[in-house]
Design an enzyme around this catalytic site. Structure first.
Site, PDB file in Angstrom:
ATOM      1  N   LYS A  13      12.275  -0.813   2.360  1.00 12.93           N
ATOM      2  CA  LYS A  13      12.994  -0.072   1.304  1.00 12.93           C
ATOM      3  C   LYS A  13      13.002   1.427   1.600  1.00 12.93           C
ATOM      4  CE  LYS A  13      10.387  -1.396  -2.146  1.00 12.93           C
ATOM      5  NZ  LYS A  13       9.360  -2.164  -1.417  1.00 12.93           N
ATOM      6  N   ARG A  88       9.576  -1.641 -11.139  1.00 10.12           N
ATOM      7  CA  ARG A  88       8.664  -2.623 -10.547  1.00 10.12           C
ATOM      8  C   ARG A  88       8.160  -3.615 -11.580  1.00 10.12           C
ATOM      9  NH1 ARG A  88       6.747   0.680  -5.857  1.00 10.12           N
ATOM     10  NH2 ARG A  88       5.305  -0.500  -4.611  1.00 10.12           N
ATOM     11  N   ARG A 127       3.048   0.463  10.351  1.00 10.98           N
ATOM     12  CA  ARG A 127       3.753   1.545   9.656  1.00 10.98           C
ATOM     13  C   ARG A 127       3.002   2.870   9.790  1.00 10.98           C
ATOM     14  NH1 ARG A 127       6.128   0.476   3.828  1.00 10.98           N
ATOM     15  NH2 ARG A 127       3.999   0.228   3.096  1.00 10.98           N
ATOM     16  N   ARG A 160      -1.024   4.924   5.852  1.00 13.00           N
ATOM     17  CA  ARG A 160      -1.369   5.089   4.438  1.00 13.00           C
ATOM     18  C   ARG A 160      -2.640   4.314   4.088  1.00 13.00           C
ATOM     19  NH1 ARG A 160       4.079   3.591   1.380  1.00 13.00           N
ATOM     20  NH2 ARG A 160       2.556   2.550   0.073  1.00 13.00           N
TER      21      ARG A 160
HETATM   22  P1  AMP Z   1       5.211   2.397  -2.561  1.00 10.79           P
HETATM   23  O1  AMP Z   1       5.227   3.665  -1.770  1.00 10.79           O
HETATM   24  O2  AMP Z   1       6.499   2.123  -3.272  1.00 10.79           O
HETATM   25  O3  AMP Z   1       4.708   1.215  -1.778  1.00 10.79           O
HETATM   26  O4  AMP Z   1       4.134   2.632  -3.744  1.00 10.79           O
HETATM   27  C1  AMP Z   1       2.769   2.877  -3.464  1.00 10.79           C
HETATM   28  C2  AMP Z   1       1.948   2.676  -4.724  1.00 10.79           C
HETATM   29  O5  AMP Z   1       2.370   3.594  -5.748  1.00 10.79           O
HETATM   30  C3  AMP Z   1       2.075   1.311  -5.373  1.00 10.79           C
HETATM   31  O6  AMP Z   1       1.222   0.342  -4.778  1.00 10.79           O
HETATM   32  C4  AMP Z   1       1.688   1.616  -6.819  1.00 10.79           C
HETATM   33  O7  AMP Z   1       0.295   1.800  -6.941  1.00 10.79           O
HETATM   34  C5  AMP Z   1       2.349   2.980  -7.024  1.00 10.79           C
HETATM   35  N1  AMP Z   1       3.744   2.852  -7.517  1.00 10.79           N
HETATM   36  C6  AMP Z   1       4.893   3.242  -6.867  1.00 10.79           C
HETATM   37  N2  AMP Z   1       5.969   2.986  -7.615  1.00 10.79           N
HETATM   38  C7  AMP Z   1       5.526   2.412  -8.757  1.00 10.79           C
HETATM   39  C8  AMP Z   1       6.164   1.880  -9.902  1.00 10.79           C
HETATM   40  N3  AMP Z   1       7.500   1.883 -10.046  1.00 10.79           N
HETATM   41  N4  AMP Z   1       5.376   1.349 -10.885  1.00 10.79           N
HETATM   42  C9  AMP Z   1       4.042   1.337 -10.774  1.00 10.79           C
HETATM   43  N5  AMP Z   1       3.368   1.799  -9.710  1.00 10.79           N
HETATM   44  C10 AMP Z   1       4.097   2.337  -8.701  1.00 10.79           C
END
Ligand code: AMP
Length: 213
Positions: A13, A88, A127, A160
């Protein structure tokens, strides 16, 4: 146009969202990137989000929704948006509908990127992410030109902390329990949903996404 990129962690994504937003001059709204920026800057939101992120859990809906609303309200009304990693949960999706409606917008397309768990786990292991500009690379499939260095801004790339194998499994479980139900949520909307295989090359997937818009 307001487009949501939906799919499990590691499906691409971020990579696809950046390419799509650049190509169309849309804004890339990636909630994970915004949260990581808040953590780097040590804001109250960043401090609150930290414990959830490190455990691979979702940050509470009200914090995320407030953050996205602020972002949307600061944008020119005609600016297209690619949402990446948001919504989400079903309550987030309901709040997004309301927030967009207030701004005279709506969800125009939901693009679901799909891949098997083994592919996702391998991708996440490879990654490397740029903590400064949010660019994403992969040591196997999409390496940076200079090892460990961001092609775009020259910052040192990182693996990360929530990309470690134990947290990844939890993130996949959280996706299935809390985010996958969004497919049903949007499925009934005429002409909104598109499913794209997320297992090909970066350019091929990007073409598939654009064809679906
Ligand atoms: P991502 O970079 O999208 O994989 O997000 C990393 C982390 O940020 C996730 O595992 C959640 O802990 C938090 N996070 C990101 N977007 C959301 C969202 N829309 N709702 C809740 N937590 C989020």
């Amino acid at each position: 146009m307001n487009v949501i990129l939906l799919g499990p962690p590691g499906v691409g994504k971020g990579t696809q969202g950046v390419l799509l937003a650049e190509g169309k001059a849309w804004k890339h709204v990636a909630t994970g990137d915004i949260l990581r920026a808040n953590r780097r800057e040590g804001t109250p939101l960043g401090k609150e989000a930290q414990k959830y992120m490190d455990a691979g859990e979702l940050v509470p809906d009200e914090l995320i929704v407030a953050m996205v609303k602020d972002t949307l309200e600061a944008m020119p009304p005609s600016q297209g948006v690619v949402f990446d990693g948001f919504p989400r949960t079903v309550p987030q999706a309901e709040s997004l509908d309301l927030a967009l409606q207030e701004l005279g917008r709506r969800v125009d397309r939901v693009v679901v990127l799909e891949a098997d768990d083994e592919v996702l786990v391998k991708r996440i292991a490879g990654r490397r992410s740029c903590p400064e500009c949010g660019s994403v690379f992969n040591v196997y499939a999409n390496p940076p030109q200079r090892e460990g260095v961001c092609d775009k801004c020259g910052a040192d790339l990182v693996h990360r902390p929530d990309d470690n194998p134990e947290t990844v499994q939890n993130r996949l479980d959280v996706y299935k329990a809390q985010t996958e139900p969004l497919i049903r949520f949007y499925d009934g909307r005429e002409g909104v949903m598109a499913r794209i295989p997320g297992e090909g090359g970066v350019d091929e997937i990007q073409q598939g996404i654009r064809a679906a818009l």
